[in-house]
Enzyme design. Structure first.
Site, PDB file in Angstrom:
ATOM      1  N   SER A 223    -163.224 -24.587 -57.848  1.00  0.00           N
ATOM      2  CA  SER A 223    -162.773 -23.654 -56.820  1.00  0.00           C
ATOM      3  C   SER A 223    -163.438 -22.306 -57.086  1.00  0.00           C
ATOM      4  O   SER A 223    -163.279 -21.738 -58.169  1.00  0.00           O
ATOM      5  CB  SER A 223    -161.246 -23.536 -56.902  1.00  0.00           C
TER       6      SER A 223
ATOM      7  N   GLY B 240    -155.187 -27.308 -58.424  1.00  0.00           N
ATOM      8  CA  GLY B 240    -155.074 -26.608 -59.698  1.00  0.00           C
ATOM      9  C   GLY B 240    -154.402 -25.263 -59.508  1.00  0.00           C
ATOM     10  O   GLY B 240    -154.408 -24.689 -58.412  1.00  0.00           O
TER      11      GLY B 240
ATOM     12  N   GLU C 221    -158.491 -26.358 -46.182  1.00  0.00           N
ATOM     13  CA  GLU C 221    -157.209 -26.381 -46.892  1.00  0.00           C
ATOM     14  C   GLU C 221    -156.327 -25.216 -46.425  1.00  0.00           C
ATOM     15  O   GLU C 221    -156.770 -24.064 -46.400  1.00  0.00           O
ATOM     16  CB  GLU C 221    -157.515 -26.275 -48.394  1.00  0.00           C
TER      17      GLU C 221
ATOM     18  N   ASP D 170    -160.846 -23.167 -48.544  1.00  0.00           N
ATOM     19  CA  ASP D 170    -159.401 -22.962 -48.728  1.00  0.00           C
ATOM     20  C   ASP D 170    -159.023 -21.563 -48.250  1.00  0.00           C
ATOM     21  O   ASP D 170    -159.522 -20.560 -48.773  1.00  0.00           O
ATOM     22  CB  ASP D 170    -159.045 -23.111 -50.225  1.00  0.00           C
TER      23      ASP D 170
ATOM     24  N   LYS E  40    -150.128 -30.817 -56.107  1.00  0.00           N
ATOM     25  CA  LYS E  40    -149.968 -29.986 -57.308  1.00  0.00           C
ATOM     26  C   LYS E  40    -148.564 -30.233 -57.826  1.00  0.00           C
ATOM     27  O   LYS E  40    -147.587 -30.002 -57.105  1.00  0.00           O
ATOM     28  CB  LYS E  40    -150.082 -28.499 -56.962  1.00  0.00           C
TER      29      LYS E  40
ATOM     30  N   ASP F 296    -151.802 -27.664 -48.649  1.00  0.00           N
ATOM     31  CA  ASP F 296    -151.504 -27.320 -50.036  1.00  0.00           C
ATOM     32  C   ASP F 296    -150.108 -26.688 -50.036  1.00  0.00           C
ATOM     33  O   ASP F 296    -149.101 -27.387 -50.219  1.00  0.00           O
ATOM     34  CB  ASP F 296    -152.601 -26.375 -50.570  1.00  0.00           C
TER      35      ASP F 296
ATOM     36  N   LYS G  60    -165.477 -25.946 -53.765  1.00  0.00           N
ATOM     37  CA  LYS G  60    -164.504 -25.395 -52.806  1.00  0.00           C
ATOM     38  C   LYS G  60    -164.686 -23.893 -52.816  1.00  0.00           C
ATOM     39  O   LYS G  60    -164.743 -23.279 -53.892  1.00  0.00           O
ATOM     40  CB  LYS G  60    -163.096 -25.801 -53.245  1.00  0.00           C
TER      41      LYS G  60
HETATM   42  O1  SMG Z   1    -157.033 -24.295 -61.147  1.00  0.00           O
HETATM   43  O2  SMG Z   1    -159.028 -24.648 -60.410  1.00  0.00           O
HETATM   44  C1  SMG Z   1    -157.932 -24.102 -60.348  1.00  0.00           C
HETATM   45  C2  SMG Z   1    -157.664 -23.167 -59.199  1.00  0.00           C
HETATM   46  C3  SMG Z   1    -157.779 -23.856 -57.912  1.00  0.00           C
HETATM   47  O3  SMG Z   1    -158.075 -22.567 -55.951  1.00  0.00           O
HETATM   48  C4  SMG Z   1    -157.292 -23.008 -56.746  1.00  0.00           C
HETATM   49  N1  SMG Z   1    -155.964 -22.832 -56.629  1.00  0.00           N
HETATM   50  O4  SMG Z   1    -154.692 -22.520 -53.349  1.00  0.00           O
HETATM   51  O5  SMG Z   1    -155.587 -24.164 -54.307  1.00  0.00           O
HETATM   52  C5  SMG Z   1    -155.218 -22.997 -54.335  1.00  0.00           C
HETATM   53  C6  SMG Z   1    -155.363 -22.121 -55.553  1.00  0.00           C
HETATM   54  C7  SMG Z   1    -154.052 -21.600 -56.004  1.00  0.00           C
HETATM   55  C8  SMG Z   1    -154.149 -20.547 -57.040  1.00  0.00           C
HETATM   56  S1  SMG Z   1    -154.802 -19.138 -56.370  1.00  0.00           S
HETATM   57  C9  SMG Z   1    -154.629 -17.879 -57.461  1.00  0.00           C
HETATM   58 MG    MG Z   2    -155.126 -24.197 -52.046  1.00  0.00          MG
END
Ligand code: SMG
Ligand code: MG
Length: 377
Positions: A144, A299, A222, A197, A271, A247, A170
């Site tokens: 991400s 994540g 997303e 996302d 998640k 999500d 992503k």
């Molecule tokens: O753990 O690789 C990871 C982060 C992945 O983008 C990520 N998480 O909305 O999916 C999401 C975000 C939530 C945390 S944003 C601070």
């Molecule tokens: Mg997300």
């Protein structure tokens, strides 16, 4: 598949909570803000048979969801941990039910459940992957990538991750940083599996802009709309060719069932923290698998604790898309486990040791601990 064999119940003597401040290797920017330090809570359950570890994936501010560190810190000590300690002997499969009278606070419940599960599985000498129903020994690793200063800087960041071997990219988007950013990455990297996302940054009135993303052949978009916008997500899904993935909206098995019934999503991000635990996560996986809906493991910038658990979850058969299950080094120069997850040919290994299959590095843990409390029975 539902859990085949329960974990061993554990006799709880107490629970330790720690707030950690773990520096990030680079700032992480989403539609709702920028983080430079991961504030997160680690749980240790103390049992006669040994410790168990879990992670509460709340963030410092309630921007991703309504949960946040100090709220989690309070509700855990005031209500949730006392309810568990009162039982003394607790099976992981019973944690959700014991905590169910307390509304919400799913990330806290998930962290407590994971710690009980880890202790019970370590006592049995079983790995979390085996317990959950993992069918692979390694999982494909997506990354991400946060919003950068410019689309050019984004392309550079993505190039670095592709060089490392990540198999899916992503990118985070928000209004004004969507079409150009996505175009820049698509133009630079051709057929690379790519998704975006929005973290709830749009409304249905933005459908025309979001439809412009259709030309980039994305795996999915997303969470374009708000957490409680199931009906609007269904309407948007009908207006886009790009598959809509939820999500934030999928807070439970019930929410997943509703979203599928309404046609709000054709892909689901799972998640464990967001849905209240790894057992609820497996139930959502099973639901989606039966419905033919692909899922992938999201994540929350986990430390080595949650990262190990996510790799185990992502090895279940319905996880047919690469997850945000990246190497520890994606976020951290120094993790709190002795063997942080590494990238091997675009994959992350599923731990096979007892419980989480990772060991805590006590010095590293102490170094990033900013708040600590122990609740004894
Ligand atoms: O753990 O690789 C990871 C982060 C992945 O983008 C990520 N998480 O909305 O999916 C999401 C975000 C939530 C945390 S944003 C601070
Ligand atoms: Mg997300």
């Amino acid at each position: 598949m539902p859990i085949a064999r329960p974990a061993e119940p554990v006799a709880l003597d107490g629970v330790e909570l720690r707030v950690l401040h773990v520096p990030l290797v680079s700032p992480f920017t989403t539609s709702f803000g920028t983080e430079t330090v991961r504030e997160v809570i680690v749980v240790r359950v103390l049992t006669a048979g040994g410790d168990g570890w879990g992670e509460i994936v709340t963030q410092a501010d309630p921007l991703y969801s309504s949960e946040y560190t100090q709220g989690a810190w309070d509700v855990a000590q005031r209500f949730l941990i006392p309810a568990l300690l009162e039982r003394r002997t607790v099976a992981a499969e019973d944690v959700a039910g014991i905590l169910a009278p307390f509304i919400g606070h799913r990330m806290v419940k998930a962290g407590l459940e994971l710690a009980v599960l880890d202790a019970g599985l370590r006592a049995q000498g079983r790995s979390l992957g085996e317990y959950l129903g993992a069918e692979r020994d390694r999982v494909p690793s997506g990354v991400s990538v946060g919003i950068q200063k410019t689309p050019e800087a984004l392309v550079e960041a993505v190039a670095g991750y592709l060089d490392e071997g990540y198999v899916r990219i992503k990118i985070k988007i928000k209004p004004g940083r969507d079409i150009h950013d996505t175009a820049a990455v698509r133009d630079a990297f051709g057929a690379t599996p790519l998704q975006v996302d929005a973290n709830s940054a749009y409304t249905l009135a933005d459908a025309a802009v979001l439809a412009e993303l259709d030309r980039f052949d994305l795996l999915l978009i997303e969470q374009p709309l708000q957490e409680d916008d199931l009906v609007d997500h269904a309407a948007l899904s009908r207006m886009l060719r790009t598959p809509v993935c939820l999500d934030e909206s999928i807070v439970s098995l019930k929410a997943a069932r509703d979203a599928l019934a309404l046609g709000s999503a054709s892909v689901v991000n799972i998640k464990a923290g967001r849905v209240g635990g790894y057992l609820e996560a497996v139930a959502i996986h099973d639901l989606c698998r039966d419905a033919g809906i692909p899922v992938w493991c999201g994540g929350m910038l986990e430390t080595g604790i949650g990262r190990a658990a996510n790799a185990a979850l992502a090895a279940l058969p319905g996880f047919t898309l690469p997850g945000d299950v990246s190497a520890s080094s994606r976020f951290y120069a120094r993790d709190i486990v002795t063997e942080p997850a590494v990238l091997e040919a675009g994959h992350v290994r599923v731990p096979t040791g007892p419980g989480l299959g990772v060991e805590i590095d006590p010095v590293a843990l102490d170094d990033v601990t900013v708040q600590r409390v122990e609740i004894r029975r």
